[in-house]
Design a protein around this motif. Structure first.
Motif, PDB file in Angstrom:
ATOM      1  N   GLU A 190       2.218  -2.474   1.654  1.00 53.22           N
ATOM      2  CA  GLU A 190       1.707  -1.226   1.041  1.00 53.22           C
ATOM      3  C   GLU A 190       1.162  -1.494  -0.365  1.00 53.22           C
ATOM      4  O   GLU A 190       0.110  -0.987  -0.740  1.00 53.22           O
ATOM      5  CB  GLU A 190       2.815  -0.176   0.979  1.00 53.22           C
ATOM      6  CG  GLU A 190       3.014   0.529   2.314  1.00 53.22           C
ATOM      7  CD  GLU A 190       4.290   1.347   2.372  1.00 53.22           C
ATOM      8  OE1 GLU A 190       4.822   1.706   1.293  1.00 53.22           O
ATOM      9  OE2 GLU A 190       4.760   1.607   3.486  1.00 53.22           O
ATOM     10  N   GLU A 191       1.876  -2.323  -1.116  1.00 53.48           N
ATOM     11  CA  GLU A 191       1.434  -2.622  -2.489  1.00 53.48           C
ATOM     12  C   GLU A 191       0.074  -3.331  -2.484  1.00 53.48           C
ATOM     13  O   GLU A 191      -0.818  -2.992  -3.259  1.00 53.48           O
ATOM     14  CB  GLU A 191       2.458  -3.526  -3.187  1.00 53.48           C
ATOM     15  CG  GLU A 191       3.702  -2.772  -3.648  1.00 53.48           C
ATOM     16  CD  GLU A 191       4.798  -3.719  -4.167  1.00 53.48           C
ATOM     17  OE1 GLU A 191       5.894  -3.210  -4.408  1.00 53.48           O
ATOM     18  OE2 GLU A 191       4.544  -4.943  -4.309  1.00 53.48           O
TER      19      GLU A 191
ATOM     20  N   VAL B 242       7.007  -3.150   2.255  1.00 51.50           N
ATOM     21  CA  VAL B 242       6.743  -2.678   0.891  1.00 51.50           C
ATOM     22  C   VAL B 242       5.592  -3.485   0.282  1.00 51.50           C
ATOM     23  O   VAL B 242       4.644  -2.923  -0.296  1.00 51.50           O
ATOM     24  CB  VAL B 242       8.028  -2.781   0.027  1.00 51.50           C
ATOM     25  CG1 VAL B 242       7.719  -2.535  -1.445  1.00 51.50           C
ATOM     26  CG2 VAL B 242       9.089  -1.809   0.532  1.00 51.50           C
ATOM     27  N   LEU B 243       5.639  -4.793   0.437  1.00 52.24           N
ATOM     28  CA  LEU B 243       4.579  -5.639  -0.133  1.00 52.24           C
ATOM     29  C   LEU B 243       3.223  -5.314   0.522  1.00 52.24           C
ATOM     30  O   LEU B 243       2.187  -5.285  -0.161  1.00 52.24           O
ATOM     31  CB  LEU B 243       4.926  -7.126   0.075  1.00 52.24           C
ATOM     32  CG  LEU B 243       3.890  -8.108  -0.479  1.00 52.24           C
ATOM     33  CD1 LEU B 243       3.812  -8.030  -2.005  1.00 52.24           C
ATOM     34  CD2 LEU B 243       4.211  -9.545  -0.057  1.00 52.24           C
TER      35      LEU B 243
ATOM     36  N   ALA C 297      -2.611  -0.976  -1.605  1.00 50.98           N
ATOM     37  CA  ALA C 297      -2.895  -0.085  -2.744  1.00 50.98           C
ATOM     38  C   ALA C 297      -3.739  -0.811  -3.806  1.00 50.98           C
ATOM     39  O   ALA C 297      -4.513  -0.189  -4.527  1.00 50.98           O
ATOM     40  CB  ALA C 297      -1.587   0.418  -3.350  1.00 50.98           C
ATOM     41  N   ASP C 298      -3.609  -2.134  -3.855  1.00 55.68           N
ATOM     42  CA  ASP C 298      -4.413  -2.933  -4.801  1.00 55.68           C
ATOM     43  C   ASP C 298      -5.834  -3.170  -4.288  1.00 55.68           C
ATOM     44  O   ASP C 298      -6.610  -3.896  -4.910  1.00 55.68           O
ATOM     45  CB  ASP C 298      -3.755  -4.310  -5.011  1.00 55.68           C
ATOM     46  CG  ASP C 298      -2.537  -4.211  -5.926  1.00 55.68           C
ATOM     47  OD1 ASP C 298      -2.341  -3.121  -6.523  1.00 55.68           O
ATOM     48  OD2 ASP C 298      -1.788  -5.203  -6.013  1.00 55.68           O
TER      49      ASP C 298
END
Ligand SMILES: Cc1ncc(COP(=O)(O)O)c(C=O)c1O
Length: 333
Positions: free
Chosen positions: A141-142, A138-139, A145-146
């Motif tokens: 992907e985050e 999850v991290l 995305a940033d």
């Protein structure tokens, strides 16, 4: 040919290699002991992960990553060493950890913070490996995305690329033993996520294919997860060996001894505590309660059972773990 191929694969120069192969005492009616000092690999206070990180970070740099992410138990040595690798290579580093953020950072967490890593506490229990891996994904992907270009490393750096470090480590041990005039009967070490084990098995298969005698590779389990992953060790070793264009890992080469892990990961055992005391007082070696103490207890257990005679040479890979020794209860007193 495979060794030449290994030397062409991307690698970051992070570890101080070769580490010493240090002679220990002869056990009474037992084998000659050698300690492979992988606790002294240099990177970020040393340990086995430096070998894996050389190939993992080489790969990350080759693919243009500008950020590292990895995951582990709250006091993960792997996370601490990844933080040090990130600092050396100028890569932003994020660590996904079990447990909650403590009031005061100690041990590996303190060092990871010092190396500039971002610490993400998940609140998960240390043995909830699956939940921790999901949090890493999850991290990743985050951060992507940033706009970052993250290179995300699974638990313990135990991918085929990471395990190349111990394929090379196996060859290093065999060359050093040759120089000292012996062929080890066994190489014993502590195993949890299985990458060290897989790399050693790949190295063993390669060394055998070159016509050499090979030692037993004896993994002493420090976490229950490793036992469930047993078939995966063969798959991982096979994938590791394939990266240098070879095959030949045998399922019969796999030996994982679960008799020394006690209740589970991170829970001290009497045997490990005795092994820690013996190693400290006999060789000045500092073992820890989570990993290397349990591994060395395994080696001593096999010696006590008479597995090896006085003519045998047994190599223990000291995989590190020093920072946890300075935490409350890190060694028996
Ligand atoms: C000190 C120490 N020894 C042994 C191991 C086990 O290595 P692996 O995860 O490759 O099985 C680890 C893993 O974190 C470790 O930190």
């Amino acid at each position: 040919m495979p060794l030449r191929r290994l030397s062409t694969l991307p690698r970051s120069n992070l570890a101080t290699l070769p580490t010493h192969l240090e002679q220990g005492p002869q056990f009474e009616d037992g084998p000659r002991l050698w300690i492979k000092r992988d606790d002294l690999t240099g990177l970020g206070a040393g340990g086995n992960k430096a070998r894996k990180l050389e190939y993992l970070c080489g790969h990350a740099m080759a693919e243009g990553a500008n950020c590292l992410i990895t995951v582990g138990a709250g006091q993960s040595n792997h996370c601490r060493m990844t933080a040090a690798a990130g600092a050396r290579l100028g890569l932003e580093t994020h660590l996904v950890l079990s447990g909650d953020r403590p009031d005061t950072l100690v041990g590996n967490q303190l060092l990871s913070h010092l190396f500039g890593a971002h610490l993400h506490f998940t609140g998960a229990a240390a043995s909830h490996w699956g939940a921790l891996e999901i949090a890493r994904e999850v991290l990743t992907e985050e951060l992507a995305a940033d706009g970052l270009r993250p290179h995300s490393i699974p638990m313990g750096g135990s991918t085929a690329v990471g395990a190349l470090g111990y394929l090379a480590g196996f060859i290093e041990i065999m060359l050093q033993s040759q120089e000292s005039g012996f062929v080890p009967s066994a190489i014993v070490f502590t195993s949890s996520s299985g990458g060290t084990h897989a790399g050693l098995l790949a190295g063993k298969a390669l060394w055998r294919s070159l016509g050499n005698d090979v030692p037993d590779v004896v993994a002493i389990g420090a976490a229950k997860g490793v036992l469930m992953g047993m078939p995966d060790v063969v798959a991982l070793a096979t994938a590791t060996l394939a990266l240098v264009g070879e095959s030949g890992v045998l399922a019969s080469d796999v030996e994982i001894d679960a008799d020394y892990l006690g209740e589970d990961y991170g829970i001290p055992t009497e045997g490990a505590d005795q092994a820690i005391q013996w190693a400290a007082r006999t060789g000045g070696w500092v073992l820890d309660r989570v990993y290397s103490g349990k591994g060395f207890a395994g080696l001593m257990g096999h010696v006590a059972q008479g597995r090896w005679g006085v003519d045998d040479h047994v190599v223990f890979i000291h995989t590190g773990g020093l920072p946890s020794v300075f935490i409350d209860g890190g060694v028996p007193l």
